[in-house]
Scaffold this active site. Structure first.
Site, PDB file in Angstrom:
ATOM      1  N   HIS A  83       0.806  -1.226   0.000  1.00  0.00           N
ATOM      2  CA  HIS A  83       0.000   0.000   0.000  1.00  0.00           C
ATOM      3  C   HIS A  83       0.838   1.275   0.000  1.00  0.00           C
ATOM      4  CE1 HIS A  83       0.983  -0.268   4.252  1.00  0.00           C
ATOM      5  NE2 HIS A  83       0.678   1.028   4.346  1.00  0.00           N
TER       6      HIS A  83
HETATM    7  C1  UD1 Z   1      -1.754   5.037   6.662  1.00  0.00           C
HETATM    8  C2  UD1 Z   1      -0.408   5.422   7.250  1.00  0.00           C
HETATM    9  C3  UD1 Z   1       0.598   4.300   7.001  1.00  0.00           C
HETATM   10  C4  UD1 Z   1       0.060   2.957   7.471  1.00  0.00           C
HETATM   11  C5  UD1 Z   1      -1.286   2.704   6.812  1.00  0.00           C
HETATM   12  C6  UD1 Z   1      -1.873   1.396   7.260  1.00  0.00           C
HETATM   13  C7  UD1 Z   1       0.118   7.852   7.215  1.00  0.00           C
HETATM   14  C8  UD1 Z   1       0.984   8.860   6.600  1.00  0.00           C
HETATM   15  N1  UD1 Z   1       0.129   6.626   6.647  1.00  0.00           N
HETATM   16  O1  UD1 Z   1      -1.575   4.997   5.244  1.00  0.00           O
HETATM   17  O2  UD1 Z   1       1.768   4.581   7.709  1.00  0.00           O
HETATM   18  O3  UD1 Z   1       0.967   1.938   7.108  1.00  0.00           O
HETATM   19  O4  UD1 Z   1      -2.166   3.775   7.153  1.00  0.00           O
HETATM   20  O5  UD1 Z   1      -3.071   1.148   6.622  1.00  0.00           O
HETATM   21  O6  UD1 Z   1      -0.548   8.116   8.181  1.00  0.00           O
HETATM   22  N2  UD1 Z   1      -9.060   4.738   2.889  1.00  0.00           N
HETATM   23  C9  UD1 Z   1     -10.304   4.143   2.861  1.00  0.00           C
HETATM   24  N3  UD1 Z   1     -10.840   3.729   4.037  1.00  0.00           N
HETATM   25  C10 UD1 Z   1     -10.211   3.899   5.214  1.00  0.00           C
HETATM   26  C11 UD1 Z   1      -8.958   4.532   5.223  1.00  0.00           C
HETATM   27  C12 UD1 Z   1      -8.396   4.937   4.062  1.00  0.00           C
HETATM   28  O7  UD1 Z   1     -10.909   3.955   1.822  1.00  0.00           O
HETATM   29  O8  UD1 Z   1     -10.776   3.497   6.246  1.00  0.00           O
HETATM   30  C13 UD1 Z   1      -8.449   5.155   1.613  1.00  0.00           C
HETATM   31  C14 UD1 Z   1      -8.733   6.568   1.276  1.00  0.00           C
HETATM   32  O9  UD1 Z   1      -9.106   6.608  -0.067  1.00  0.00           O
HETATM   33  C15 UD1 Z   1      -7.395   7.277   1.420  1.00  0.00           C
HETATM   34  C16 UD1 Z   1      -6.376   6.165   1.304  1.00  0.00           C
HETATM   35  O10 UD1 Z   1      -7.046   4.969   1.700  1.00  0.00           O
HETATM   36  O11 UD1 Z   1      -7.211   8.253   0.487  1.00  0.00           O
HETATM   37  C17 UD1 Z   1      -5.183   6.382   2.183  1.00  0.00           C
HETATM   38  O12 UD1 Z   1      -5.540   6.514   3.555  1.00  0.00           O
HETATM   39  P1  UD1 Z   1      -4.593   7.311   4.590  1.00  0.00           P
HETATM   40  O13 UD1 Z   1      -5.043   7.113   5.978  1.00  0.00           O
HETATM   41  O14 UD1 Z   1      -4.408   8.683   4.128  1.00  0.00           O
HETATM   42  O15 UD1 Z   1      -3.198   6.627   4.435  1.00  0.00           O
HETATM   43  P2  UD1 Z   1      -2.797   5.093   4.260  1.00  0.00           P
HETATM   44  O16 UD1 Z   1      -2.265   4.908   2.907  1.00  0.00           O
HETATM   45  O17 UD1 Z   1      -3.895   4.184   4.724  1.00  0.00           O
END
Ligand code: UD1
Length: 372
Positions: free
Chosen positions: A208
């Site tokens: 991811h």
């Molecule tokens: C975050 C953490 C990363 C961790 C990961 C575990 C930061 C900088 N990154 O990354 O260190 O390894 O979580 O999962 O904080 N989304 C959903 N549903 C959710 C959450 C996210 O659909 O419940 C999607 C959204 O479209 C979003 C994308 O995932 O844009 C990324 O989510 P985000 O929390 O920004 O960062 P992660 O890539 O999940």
């Protein structure tokens, strides 16, 4: 007077880290009043609620409801919401874990409001500032009053950054507390039956990180690597929402779906995922925590990154750093399939008692200072 503590969790790996702390704090209600703050960074059932259920974490006392956005917007939204929470709750201490945006945002707020900060999983460094998590780690550590370190490399890193050794405590790994607490339940998971898998006859994939999945070029390389691995062994891929989105955006969905021997499933809960890893032949990942969990479970791990902030998993554990180097990856896969991969050993203080040590230190404020 009881010490009032806010524990912050926002994203999936945070929930795994706070579970043993919440459990341990329950034993010390006389001394601490603990409130759980969920920032809402992860909000889907599969990314959040299932972890609360699986790990028996009490419902959050405060939910900030920030959800996804760019780094600046997400961090800013958490800061604004958390500032109100701190003003209302007047904590003596906040506890943050790991390296996600919620960790950074809440540390910044607490620091500006002169509230003490404890950082669990301090000192880890990938020395790669293109990773958002590296910036989060460095800033959080520089603001923290208690730095709880999971492996010795963290002690060295903090020393070379000039952090006062009196604030640094080598306590071990809370993620391993959670895994060892739940091993019996993990063994009862029926995920292998559900996915029609036989133990030891499949591999598990999680990817991811922006560096692997955010561009067409890297996704093409990843797809090529997976095609080759899938000729050797079945791959089970619980897909992260960000990767799903990127695969769709770059028009890769059809290709991934068509790949024989690659089974894409929704993100799994903690218990099912741990079972899947435990019974697998090997894991391919770019996650931080999975490098540690596979070391503890003695399952070989191929880390598709150029660096790791968790070097102990390579030195002592079962981890191999392979990047997106196809030749290296395939040679590791062959080694594993021929039973020739490293067996590894369990790193120091990864003994299931880390949360206990952390709370003891908070209780005495002195604890066993490890000189470094
Ligand atoms: C975050 C953490 C990363 C961790 C990961 C575990 C930061 C900088 N990154 O990354 O260190 O390894 O979580 O999962 O904080 N989304 C959903 N549903 C959710 C959450 C996210 O659909 O419940 C999607 C959204 O479209 C979003 C994308 O995932 O844009 C990324 O989510 P985000 O929390 O920004 O960062 P992660 O890539 O999940």
């Amino acid at each position: 007077m009881k010490k009032r503590i806010l524990i912050v969790a926002g994203a999936r790996p945070n929930f795994v880290k706070i579970a043993p702390l919440m459990r341990e704090f329950k034993k010390h209600k006389r001394h601490f009043e603990v409130l759980l703050v969920h920032t809402g960074q992860h909000y889907d059932f599969e990314m959040s609620d299932v972890f609360f259920q699986n790990l028996r974490i009490p419902n959050p006392d405060i939910y900030l409801d920030v959800d996804s956005a760019s780094h600046a917007i997400q961090t800013a939204k958490i800061m604004i919401a958390f500032e109100s929470t701190v003003l209302e709750q007047k904590p003596d201490l906040i506890i943050v874990v790991g390296d996600v945006n919620s960790t950074l945002a809440c540390s910044l707020v607490a620091s500006k409001m002169n509230i003490e900060i404890a950082h669990v999983e301090a000192g880890l460094r990938s020395f790669d500032r293109t990773m958002p998590e590296e910036v989060n780690r460095m800033v959080t550590d520089s603001l923290s009053d208690y730095l709880f370190v999971s492996e010795r490399s963290g002690l060295k890193n903090l020393k070379s950054e000039g952090v006062n050794s009196e604030k640094v405590y080598f306590v071990g790994n809370v993620m391993i507390d959670t895994l060892s607490d739940n091993l019996e339940i993990v063994d009862q998971s029926d995920i292998l039956n559900k996915l029609r898998l036989t133990a030891n006859e499949y591999s598990v994939l999680t990817l991811h990180r922006p560096s692997n999945v955010d561009s067409r070029e890297t996704l093409t390389e990843v797809f090529d690597i997976l095609t080759s691995i899938s000729r050797e062994i079945k791959i089970i891929y619980p897909i992260h929402p960000r990767t799903k989105k990127m695969i769709k955006e770059h028009n890769f969905s059809g290709r991934f779906k068509k790949l024989d021997n690659l089974l894409i499933v929704d993100p799994l809960g903690y218990i099912d995922f741990a079972k899947l890893v435990k019974e697998s032949k090997f894991v391919i990942t770019d996650s931080g925590g999975i490098q540690e969990e596979s070391t503890f479970l003695r399952v070989p791990c191929l880390t598709m990154r150029e660096n790791t902030e968790r070097p102990i998993t390579i030195e002592k554990g079962t981890n191999y750093l392979v990047g997106r180097d196809k030749t290296k990856i395939l040679s590791c896969v062959k080694k594993i399939l021929n039973g020739k991969s490293k067996k590894g050993s369990i790193p120091e203080l990864w003994d299931g008692k880390t949360a206990e040590r952390i709370i003891k230190i908070l209780l005495t404020k002195e604890g066993d200072l490890i000189s470094f």
